[in-house]
Design an enzyme around this catalytic site. Sequence first.
Site: not given
Ligand SMILES: Nc1nc2c(c(=O)[nH]1)N[C@@H](CN(C=O)c1ccc(C(=O)N[C@@H](CCC(=O)O)C(=O)O)cc1)CN2
Length: 268
Positions: A119, A163, A186
């Site tokens: 981010k 987060q 968010d």
């Molecule tokens: N305040 C927040 N906390 C969390 C969020 C959020 O949006 N806001 N989301 C998740 C963690 N996260 C970002 O923070 C996040 C998790 C997973 C992915 C993602 O793209 N996952 C893909 C796999 C990507 C890869 O392996 O290359 C998938 O699941 O297919 C992006 C962001 C929890 N906490």
Amino acid sequence: MRCLWAASWRSLRRKTLHSSTSSSSPSSSSLSSNLKLLGPNLPDVWMVPGPSSSAFRSQSSAANGQTANVINGKSIARAIRAEIANEICRMKETIVKSPGLAIVLVGGRRDSRTFIRVKLKACEEVGITTYVEEFPEECTEDEVLRVVSRLNNNPSVNGIIVQLPLPQHVDEERIVNFVSPEKDVDGFHPLNMGNLAMKGREPLFIPCAPKGCIELLLRSGVEIMGKRAVVVGRSKIVGLPTSLLLQLAKTGSCCSGYGDQSSSGSWR
Ligand SMILES: Nc1nc2c(c(=O)[nH]1)N[C@@H](CN(C=O)c1ccc(C(=O)N[C@@H](CCC(=O)O)C(=O)O)cc1)CN2
């Protein structure tokens, strides 16, 4: 004037939504287009901007004769980042301010650190000023609330990300509810999530993963309105808000690991 940027965004968004009745000056109209990208853009979220040539990478045939397109997310992400960078540049010229994003991290989870790094890099690329507030795993809930309160009142901070997940002893609901809905980028605050769920209401922010999914479809030229879609999973971060967004387009249903998925219907 607690948050100049949020306030000007709200008024300009109104102009954007009712552009036929607005007679905005050149600077405000450029600002409204600046800010369009950053907001939920609910009313135009279903408009198809037309396929970008590189969006569809390939087409493969399934056994039942249907075809599937692979969307090139990386090229779309690059394009979006370039648009945002350009808009923030114009924003700096017009209101001499750049947007500020604060990220609160509690504890030392490696995955959370990785997500935050991504981010921060994205913010740097587009010109968003960032502030990171870090707490050790054993900090108290009150300490986190105090920093969120400080960020809520800091006019240089336009967006706040706490987060997730938080350590067990910190009440996630209490913290999320404490973030000002106007800075809740968010979209997890109950006011924003609740408005997303209610017909005719507009949240100030939409959770980024669902908004990203819709953006990928629209930028690939996919007509969403009235289509059938099933969202697998109902997490509050991705599955649930995605199905809420799709419902606005009279599309989609949500199913989870619980219950009989085979009988889970979808509606038009
Ligand atoms: N305040 C927040 N906390 C969390 C969020 C959020 O949006 N806001 N989301 C998740 C963690 N996260 C970002 O923070 C996040 C998790 C997973 C992915 C993602 O793209 N996952 C893909 C796999 C990507 C890869 O392996 O290359 C998938 O699941 O297919 C992006 C962001 C929890 N906490």
